[in-house]
Design an enzyme around this catalytic site. Structure first.
Site, mmCIF file in Angstrom:
data_model
loop_
_atom_site.group_PDB
_atom_site.id
_atom_site.type_symbol
_atom_site.label_atom_id
_atom_site.label_comp_id
_atom_site.label_asym_id
_atom_site.label_seq_id
_atom_site.Cartn_x
_atom_site.Cartn_y
_atom_site.Cartn_z
ATOM 1 N N LYS A 1 -20.714 -33.308 16.494
ATOM 2 C CA LYS A 1 -21.070 -32.238 15.787
ATOM 3 C C LYS A 1 -21.982 -31.403 16.873
ATOM 4 O O LYS A 1 -22.169 -30.255 16.510
ATOM 5 C CB LYS A 1 -22.065 -32.355 14.497
ATOM 6 C CG LYS A 1 -20.963 -33.112 13.459
ATOM 7 C CD LYS A 1 -19.605 -32.539 13.374
ATOM 8 C CE LYS A 1 -19.629 -31.010 12.554
ATOM 9 N NZ LYS A 1 -18.968 -31.257 11.433
ATOM 10 N N SER B 1 -17.542 -43.669 9.587
ATOM 11 C CA SER B 1 -16.397 -42.645 9.749
ATOM 12 C C SER B 1 -15.520 -43.209 10.956
ATOM 13 O O SER B 1 -14.244 -43.230 11.289
ATOM 14 C CB SER B 1 -16.669 -41.394 9.711
ATOM 15 O OG SER B 1 -17.406 -41.007 10.995
HETATM 16 N N1 PMP Z 1 -17.687 -38.197 11.094
HETATM 17 C C1 PMP Z 1 -19.012 -38.042 10.880
HETATM 18 C C2 PMP Z 1 -19.958 -39.000 10.780
HETATM 19 C C3 PMP Z 1 -19.502 -36.552 10.958
HETATM 20 O O1 PMP Z 1 -20.704 -36.400 10.665
HETATM 21 C C4 PMP Z 1 -18.298 -35.529 10.653
HETATM 22 C C5 PMP Z 1 -18.800 -34.101 10.496
HETATM 23 N N2 PMP Z 1 -19.196 -33.686 9.371
HETATM 24 C C6 PMP Z 1 -17.183 -36.049 10.901
HETATM 25 C C7 PMP Z 1 -16.635 -37.451 11.025
HETATM 26 C C8 PMP Z 1 -15.896 -34.830 10.824
HETATM 27 O O2 PMP Z 1 -15.801 -34.043 11.805
HETATM 28 P P1 PMP Z 1 -15.026 -32.755 11.387
HETATM 29 O O3 PMP Z 1 -16.385 -31.804 10.546
HETATM 30 O O4 PMP Z 1 -14.997 -31.902 12.859
HETATM 31 O O5 PMP Z 1 -14.147 -32.854 10.477
#
Ligand code: PMP
Length: 359
Positions: free
Chosen positions: A55, A297
Site C-alpha cells: 500500500k 493475506s
Molecule cells: N493484503 C493486505 C494485508 C492489505 O492491506 C491489502 C490492501 N488493503 C491487500 C492485501 C489487497 O491489496 P489491494 O487493495 O491492492 O487489493
C-alpha cells in the site's frame, strides 16, 4: 536449496532523495522448499517497501496525483478509511511531506497497525467493528465533509490501479522477460493490485492466467450479486455475502469500485476462494520452511498458488503476491500459538550447560 553465492555488495549506485524514493521495485523471490517438484513458484515480496506493504505504492500516488491536480493544498489534512496498511503508507508519505493525517479504522484490526500510524504522527479514529468497512468509510466521508479535509478515497480513486499498472505490473513484466509466467495469484482489498496487473498482463502476457481469490466465508465476487453504490461509486450498503473473516486487508464488506473494473473487463481467469485458516497455516509454512515472513493475506494468496501449482503442468511458473510483513500480526491469530516463554526443548537446551540459567 538454490546455489550459494559469495556475497559482495556495491551499494545501489545512487543516493535516495527521501524515503519515498525507495517505494516499489520489490524483489520476486523463488520458493525452494515448498514448491511441488517440476513447478517453479515465486513470490513478489511487497514487504520490501519502506512501510512494509504493497500500500506504500498507492499512498504516494494518491498524494502526488492530488498535489498535481491541486485537490490537495499545502498544509491541508488528509483523511482516509483503512484496514491499516494504507494508513501506514499514508502516515509515512504525510510525515515526509508535512501533511496532517487522520485515519478511520474499525477496532477489529490489529493494534500494532494503530501504533505504527501514531508512531508516524497520524491520528487514528476507531469505529465500531459491528459497523464493518462501510462504517469506517462513512466516518471518513463525514469527517472530510465537516472539516474540509482531503479524502484519499482508495476504494474509488483512479490513482490506485494506475500505480499498479505503472509500477507493480511493469516490474513483473521486466522480471519475467524471456521467461514463462503461467499463473499470477492475488486477492483484493481495494482491488488496486489485481486491476492494475490485469490491465498490463492481458495486453503483454496474454498467456498468463490471472487467479483472483477471496475469503471462503465472504465470497462477494463468487456470489454474483452486484454491489449497490452511491453516486460517487462508494458502497451504498454492506454486500449480502459478507461475513467477518481473519484475512486482514482483504475483502471489505463491499465490492470496491476499483475492483469493479477488473470484474467488468474479464480481468481474471479463475476465482478460487480460500479459508482464513489456510492463510494462517501457509503464512507459517512460508516463515518456517522458506524464511519468508508475510501476513495472513500473503499466506492465503500462497495457499491458492499451491493449489494451482499442484495441478499445473510440469515446467509451469506460478507467481503469488505477498502484500505485507508478518510482523504486522503479532497480536493476531497468526502468532497466537507462538510462545513468549521458553518451551520444554528450549529449557532443556538451557540446562544442557551449567551457566546463565533462568531461575
Ligand atoms: N493484503 C493486505 C494485508 C492489505 O492491506 C491489502 C490492501 N488493503 C491487500 C492485501 C489487497 O491489496 P489491494 O487493495 O491492492 O487489493
Amino acid at each position: 536449496m538454490a546455489s550459494q553465492t559469495i556475497r559482495t555488495t556495491n551499494g545501489r549506485g545512487k543516493l535516495y532523495d527521501s524515503i519515498l524514493a525507495t517505494i516499489g521495485d520489490t524483489p520476486v523471490v523463488r520458493i525452494n522448499n515448498l514448491a511441488p517438484a517440476g513447478v517453479r513458484m515465486y513470490v513478489k515480496a511487497e514487504f520490501f517497501n519502506p512501510g512494509a506493504s504493497v500500500k506504500d505504492r498507492l499512498a504516494i500516488n494518491i498524494i502526488e496525483a492530488a498535489e498535481r491536480a491541486g485537490t490537495l493544498k499545502p498544509g491541508q489534512t488528509v483523511v482516509e478509511a483503512t484496514s491499516g496498511n494504507t494508513g501506514i503508507g499514508l502516515a509515512m508519505v504525510c510525515a515526509q511531506k508535512g501533511y496532517k493525517l487522520v485515519v478511520t479504522m474499525a477496532d477489529s484490526f490489529s493494534v500494532e497497525r494503530r501504533q505504527l500510524m501514531r508512531m508516524m504522527g497520524a491520528k487514528v479514529v476507531l469505529t465500531p467493528r459491528a459497523e464493518k468497512g462501510t462504517g469506517m468509510y462513512k466516518k471518513a466521508v463525514e469527517l472530510a465533509e465537516k472539516h474540509g479535509w482531503f479524502l484519499a478515497r482508495q476504494f474509488e480513486t483512479e490513482a490506485n490501479a494506475d500505480i499498479h499498472e505503472s509500477t507493480t505490473a511493469r516490474e513483473i513484466i521486466a522480471d519475467f522477460a524471456g521467461d514463462r509466467l503461467d499463473y499470477v495469484v492475488s486477492g483484493y482489498g481495494t482491488g488496486g493490485t489485481i486491476t492494475g496487473l490485469a490491465r498490463v498482463l492481458r495486453k503483454e502476457r496474454p498467456e498468463t492466467k490471472i487467479i483472483l481469490t477471496e475469503p471462503a466465508n465472504a465470497q462477494l465476487v463468487g456470489s454474483g450479486v452486484a454491489q449497490t453504490r452511491g453516486p460517487d461509486g462508494g458502497p451504498a450498503a454492506t454486500h449480502p455475502s459478507f461475513e467477518p473473516h481473519p484475512i486482514q486487508g482483504w475483502t471489505p464488506d463491499f465490492i470496491p469500485n476499483v475492483l469493479q473494473e477488473c470484474l467488468d473487463t474479464g480481468g481474471y481467469d479463475k476465482l478460487i476462494p480460500i479459508a482464513g485458516t489456510e492463510g494462517i497455516a501457509w503464512a507459517k509454512k512460508l516463515a518456517q520452511k522458506e524464511g519468508i515472513l508475510t501476513g495472513i493475506s500473503g499466506g492465503a494468496t500462497f495457499a491458492v498458488a499451491m493449489e494451482i501449482a499442484r495441478q499445473a503442468k510440469q515446467g509451469s511458473v506460478v507467481l503469488a503476491m505477498l502484500p505485507d510483513t508478518g510482523e504486522r500480526y503479532l497480536t493476531t491469530p497468526l502468532f497466537s500459538d507462538i510462545a513468549q516463554d521458553m518451551d520444554e526443548e528450549e529449557s532443556e537446551i538451557s540446562r544442557s550447560t551449567a551457566g546463565y540459567q533462568m531461575s
